[in-house]
Design a protein around this motif. Structure first.
Motif, PDB file in Angstrom:
ATOM      1  N   PHE A 160       0.787  -1.231   0.000  1.00  0.00           N
ATOM      2  CA  PHE A 160       0.000   0.000   0.000  1.00  0.00           C
ATOM      3  C   PHE A 160       0.823   1.288   0.000  1.00  0.00           C
ATOM      4  N   VAL A 161       2.107   1.185   0.335  1.00  0.00           N
ATOM      5  CA  VAL A 161       2.933   2.394   0.431  1.00  0.00           C
ATOM      6  C   VAL A 161       4.159   2.302  -0.492  1.00  0.00           C
ATOM      7  N   GLU A 162       5.031   1.330  -0.232  1.00  0.00           N
ATOM      8  CA  GLU A 162       6.334   1.304  -0.889  1.00  0.00           C
ATOM      9  C   GLU A 162       6.263   0.916  -2.363  1.00  0.00           C
ATOM     10  N   GLN A 163       5.574  -0.181  -2.686  1.00  0.00           N
ATOM     11  CA  GLN A 163       5.523  -0.608  -4.085  1.00  0.00           C
ATOM     12  C   GLN A 163       4.795   0.381  -4.997  1.00  0.00           C
ATOM     13  N   PRO A 164       3.656   0.922  -4.593  1.00  0.00           N
ATOM     14  CA  PRO A 164       3.042   1.941  -5.452  1.00  0.00           C
ATOM     15  C   PRO A 164       3.956   3.133  -5.707  1.00  0.00           C
TER      16      PRO A 164
ATOM     17  N   ASP B 251      11.360 -12.738  -3.733  1.00  0.00           N
ATOM     18  CA  ASP B 251      10.686 -13.880  -4.365  1.00  0.00           C
ATOM     19  C   ASP B 251      10.370 -13.656  -5.835  1.00  0.00           C
ATOM     20  N   GLY B 252      10.858 -12.571  -6.403  1.00  0.00           N
ATOM     21  CA  GLY B 252      10.760 -12.364  -7.845  1.00  0.00           C
ATOM     22  C   GLY B 252       9.476 -11.740  -8.343  1.00  0.00           C
ATOM     23  N   ARG B 253       8.604 -11.330  -7.443  1.00  0.00           N
ATOM     24  CA  ARG B 253       7.317 -10.797  -7.925  1.00  0.00           C
ATOM     25  C   ARG B 253       7.497  -9.484  -8.690  1.00  0.00           C
ATOM     26  N   PHE B 254       8.494  -8.673  -8.300  1.00  0.00           N
ATOM     27  CA  PHE B 254       8.701  -7.439  -9.047  1.00  0.00           C
ATOM     28  C   PHE B 254       9.351  -7.718 -10.402  1.00  0.00           C
ATOM     29  N   ALA B 255      10.258  -8.694 -10.451  1.00  0.00           N
ATOM     30  CA  ALA B 255      10.847  -9.090 -11.732  1.00  0.00           C
ATOM     31  C   ALA B 255       9.754  -9.535 -12.704  1.00  0.00           C
ATOM     32  N   LYS B 256       8.804 -10.296 -12.204  1.00  0.00           N
ATOM     33  CA  LYS B 256       7.692 -10.752 -13.047  1.00  0.00           C
ATOM     34  C   LYS B 256       6.813  -9.580 -13.448  1.00  0.00           C
ATOM     35  N   TYR B 257       6.616  -8.628 -12.557  1.00  0.00           N
ATOM     36  CA  TYR B 257       5.856  -7.419 -12.889  1.00  0.00           C
ATOM     37  C   TYR B 257       6.510  -6.699 -14.064  1.00  0.00           C
ATOM     38  N   CYS B 258       7.822  -6.613 -14.060  1.00  0.00           N
ATOM     39  CA  CYS B 258       8.528  -5.947 -15.162  1.00  0.00           C
ATOM     40  C   CYS B 258       8.282  -6.663 -16.489  1.00  0.00           C
TER      41      CYS B 258
ATOM     42  N   GLY C 128      20.466   5.875 -18.192  1.00  0.00           N
ATOM     43  CA  GLY C 128      19.774   4.837 -17.448  1.00  0.00           C
ATOM     44  C   GLY C 128      19.276   5.350 -16.108  1.00  0.00           C
ATOM     45  N   GLU C 129      18.261   4.679 -15.563  1.00  0.00           N
ATOM     46  CA  GLU C 129      17.613   5.121 -14.332  1.00  0.00           C
ATOM     47  C   GLU C 129      17.920   4.181 -13.175  1.00  0.00           C
ATOM     48  N   PHE C 130      18.064   4.773 -12.021  1.00  0.00           N
ATOM     49  CA  PHE C 130      18.252   4.020 -10.772  1.00  0.00           C
ATOM     50  C   PHE C 130      17.152   4.453  -9.813  1.00  0.00           C
ATOM     51  N   ILE C 131      16.291   3.516  -9.447  1.00  0.00           N
ATOM     52  CA  ILE C 131      15.181   3.788  -8.539  1.00  0.00           C
ATOM     53  C   ILE C 131      15.307   2.849  -7.352  1.00  0.00           C
ATOM     54  N   PHE C 132      15.329   3.418  -6.154  1.00  0.00           N
ATOM     55  CA  PHE C 132      15.458   2.551  -4.987  1.00  0.00           C
ATOM     56  C   PHE C 132      14.677   3.114  -3.805  1.00  0.00           C
ATOM     57  N   SER C 133      14.195   2.189  -2.984  1.00  0.00           N
ATOM     58  CA  SER C 133      13.508   2.540  -1.745  1.00  0.00           C
ATOM     59  C   SER C 133      14.313   2.004  -0.574  1.00  0.00           C
ATOM     60  N   MET C 134      14.112   2.620   0.571  1.00  0.00           N
ATOM     61  CA  MET C 134      14.749   2.147   1.789  1.00  0.00           C
ATOM     62  C   MET C 134      13.940   2.650   2.977  1.00  0.00           C
ATOM     63  N   GLU C 135      14.223   2.099   4.144  1.00  0.00           N
ATOM     64  CA  GLU C 135      13.575   2.633   5.333  1.00  0.00           C
ATOM     65  C   GLU C 135      14.019   4.075   5.530  1.00  0.00           C
ATOM     66  N   HIS C 136      13.074   4.910   5.872  1.00  0.00           N
ATOM     67  CA  HIS C 136      13.359   6.334   6.018  1.00  0.00           C
ATOM     68  C   HIS C 136      14.342   6.558   7.170  1.00  0.00           C
ATOM     69  N   PRO C 137      15.286   7.481   7.018  1.00  0.00           N
ATOM     70  CA  PRO C 137      16.201   7.771   8.121  1.00  0.00           C
ATOM     71  C   PRO C 137      15.517   8.182   9.416  1.00  0.00           C
ATOM     72  N   ILE C 138      14.314   8.695   9.338  1.00  0.00           N
ATOM     73  CA  ILE C 138      13.560   8.978  10.559  1.00  0.00           C
ATOM     74  C   ILE C 138      13.278   7.691  11.327  1.00  0.00           C
ATOM     75  N   VAL C 139      13.116   6.600  10.583  1.00  0.00           N
ATOM     76  CA  VAL C 139      12.830   5.297  11.191  1.00  0.00           C
ATOM     77  C   VAL C 139      14.091   4.657  11.760  1.00  0.00           C
ATOM     78  N   THR C 140      15.201   4.779  11.032  1.00  0.00           N
ATOM     79  CA  THR C 140      16.411   4.067  11.436  1.00  0.00           C
ATOM     80  C   THR C 140      17.304   4.853  12.390  1.00  0.00           C
TER      81      THR C 140
ATOM     82  N   ILE D 288      11.566   6.066   2.140  1.00  0.00           N
ATOM     83  CA  ILE D 288      11.962   7.137   1.248  1.00  0.00           C
ATOM     84  C   ILE D 288      12.366   6.466  -0.077  1.00  0.00           C
ATOM     85  N   VAL D 289      11.988   7.091  -1.192  1.00  0.00           N
ATOM     86  CA  VAL D 289      12.210   6.512  -2.515  1.00  0.00           C
ATOM     87  C   VAL D 289      12.920   7.545  -3.391  1.00  0.00           C
TER      88      VAL D 289
END
Length: 245
Positions: free
Chosen positions: A28-32, A53-60, A137-149, A238-239
């Motif tokens: 509901f938050v990170e993948q969208p 488990d490869g679900r995002f690879a399959k989405y691509c 080329g594009e680099f897109i990444f998510s991680m736990e927000h520094p506020i959290v860590t 954060i993304v």
């Protein structure tokens, strides 16, 4: 030593059960948020760092990517990916992201979902990613927000005697480095970095930053998972979207 919590039987069972429920912060938050930053997958070559488990690879592939290489340290995750999300145009590699060596290969898009906070050497990772991207080329990444860590105890909600969440405690923000927490099992290690370190690292590695999102839940998430409303009080993730200059 590189951490591999996902091959712990207890962690793997509980984590897989959570993800398979379809009612998670990922759904509901990170993948969208990650998907909203992808300009197009059609005809693209994709590298998925921490593919699980490869679900995002399959989405691509389902969205007309030409080919995907998924990399994950967990043999259990790779085995699951090869059973549930295999395709002739997907290749899965079981290895730590830090050890990835793909000479003479280039990708249009490199994705990493909630894996980079497990990586100790952030500059080295960015250097590797830069070398693996095609021009523009594009680099897109998510991680736990520094506020959290940030807070060393990683137990941030301050509650009243009835267990109601009063506010989020922020501490130790500029003391970067290793954090350890209990998440299904003891001793889960993550690495805290400030927002400025994350941004400046991308710039210094040669990237142009295109967008940063601190996402909230999509509407259906609030309906199915009411506690997710707390994302309005503080972001879990954060993304980043960056490009080669």
């Amino acid at each position: 030593m590189k951490q591999n919590i996902y091959d712990n039987p207890t962690f793997f069972e509980k984590y897989s059960s959570l993800r398979n429920s379809g009612v998670t912060y990922n759904d509901f938050v990170e993948q969208p948020a990650i998907k909203s930053l992808i300009s197009s997958l059609k005809g693209k070559s994709v590298l998925d760092l921490g593919c699980g488990d490869g679900r995002f690879a399959k989405y691509c592939i389902d969205n007309v990517a030409t080919n995907v290489v998924g990399v994950d340290i967990s043999s259990k995750m790779i085995e699951q990916a090869q059973v549930e999300n295999m395709h002739e145009n997907i290749k899965y590699l079981c290895m730590p992201i830090e050890d990835l060596d793909l000479p003479n290969e280039k990708y249009d898009l490199i994705i990493s979902s909630l894996a980079i906070h497990y990586i100790e050497d952030y500059p080295a990772l960015l250097k590797k990613v830069y070398a693996l991207l095609h021009n523009k080329g594009e680099f897109i990444f998510s991680m736990e927000h520094p506020i959290v860590t940030a807070r060393k105890e990683m137990n941030n909600w301050v509650k009243d005697d009835d267990g109601n969440r009063l506010h989020w405690a922020l501490d130790d923000y500029h003391e970067e480095g290793k954090r350890e927490q209990q998440w299904y099992i003891n001793g889960v290690i993550k690495y805290h970095r400030s927002v400025s370190t994350l941004i400046n690292g991308l710039i210094e590695a040669g990237f142009t930053i295109e967008k940063i999102i601190e996402p909230q839940s999509i509407p259906v998430g609030i309906q199915q998972m009411p506690k997710i409303i707390n994302e309005k009080r503080r972001p879990s993730f954060i993304v980043f979207k960056a490009k080669l200059r």
